[in-house]
Write an enzyme that holds these catalytic residues in place. Sequence first.
Site, PDB file in Angstrom:
ATOM      1  CD  GLU A  28      -2.013   3.920  -5.972  1.00 43.22           C
ATOM      2  OE1 GLU A  28      -0.909   3.376  -6.099  1.00 43.22           O
ATOM      3  OE2 GLU A  28      -2.956   3.397  -5.379  1.00 43.22           O
ATOM      4  CB  ALA A 118      -5.020  -6.282 -12.155  1.00 40.55           C
ATOM      5  CG  ASP A 167       4.199  -1.441  -6.252  1.00 40.13           C
ATOM      6  OD1 ASP A 167       3.421  -0.780  -5.542  1.00 40.13           O
ATOM      7  OD2 ASP A 167       4.152  -1.462  -7.489  1.00 40.13           O
ATOM      8  CE1 TYR A 219       4.113   5.036 -10.965  1.00 38.12           C
ATOM      9  CE2 TYR A 219       6.446   5.360 -11.393  1.00 38.12           C
ATOM     10  CZ  TYR A 219       5.412   5.112 -10.508  1.00 38.12           C
ATOM     11  OH  TYR A 219       5.680   4.950  -9.181  1.00 38.12           O
TER      12      TYR A 219
END
Length: 377
Positions: A28, A118, A167, A219
């Site tokens: 991550e 989520a 992603d 972010y």
Amino acid sequence: MRTIREDAAAGVGAGVWRAPGRVNVIGEHTDYNDGFVLPIALPHAARATVRARQDGVLSLYSEQGQGPAVELDVRTLTPGGVDGWARYPAAVVWALREAGYPVGGADVHIDSDVPTGAGLSSSAAIECVVAAAFNDLHGLGLDRPELARLAQYAENAFVGVPCGIMDQMASVCARRGAALFLDTRDLSSRHVPFDIESAGLRLLVIDTRMKHDLADGEYAKLRAACARGCGLLGLPSLRDLDPRDLPAALARLPRDLVPLVRHVVSENTRVEQAVALLDAGEPRALGPVLTAGHLSLRDDYGVSCSATDLAVDAAVEAGALGARMTGGGFGGSVLALVDTGTALTVAGAVKRAFRRAGRRIPRIFAASASAGARRIT
């Protein structure tokens, strides 16, 4: 919009495409540091029924949205000019036109079961399914990494989120039964066996129902801080900091950057550890790597929150082999690696912990490594 679905299913130059959400097993916040990541695609996906039209109108409808279809003129699309969920498909059409591809209007009907907010890449699933559909409908000939780059550019430049490319690459390039070992610097990748079910394991996704939104600016702040650390260390990327040189490098940094840099460098190492374990057929040994990753995300990177910490602690106490948050942070979901026979026990313990804490009961489901974006009709 039922007529759009029916007409598109039968019409010329129309079809239905599917692109999945994703969870990141490990890695991550290393994707925007040119690092390594290890995501899998989820069974949950965005499905788009798309039909090209000749009047320049982009008609967007979502089964999960509220209200009628959003109608836009493709010739006047501008960054920041579209709100809500429609900005994601609109961003892709804008990005295609910016890249010089002569795409026009379309009827786009989206139905997604990827939970929003989520940390499971619901936005990337929408971007990638629209990119795949337009690529096929217009015969653009873009390969999968090119589709991922275009979808990332759409989110960066149109939506305004400075995300990395993990992603989108997971959504278009993943394979069933495998995790995607991705080098985000050059987009080289390898599919690593991830058939944990045959090893008697399950990967539980715990949606804490604490919504996160990467567009809220946190972010971007983290990304800017990492860039500042690179500048002070004279490195093009934190990826270029050898772990053996980490202690000396940290001594040169201001106090606020030390934990951020330490997390990114150590997380790259954890990705390589995870890949080595999967290659060796030892998925059970992933558990401690997952938990170590969460502690680093919590204590060094500061992107966990009380809900994700509660889910990790409850899962591990109930017998999970390891657990960690997944997604951008500040909410979202947690992954827990469990023995098949203890999956219900762990899930029940997590729900009881949330109930005792007065929180919404989380949604929990088992994730299997699924295939990436594709046309289904």
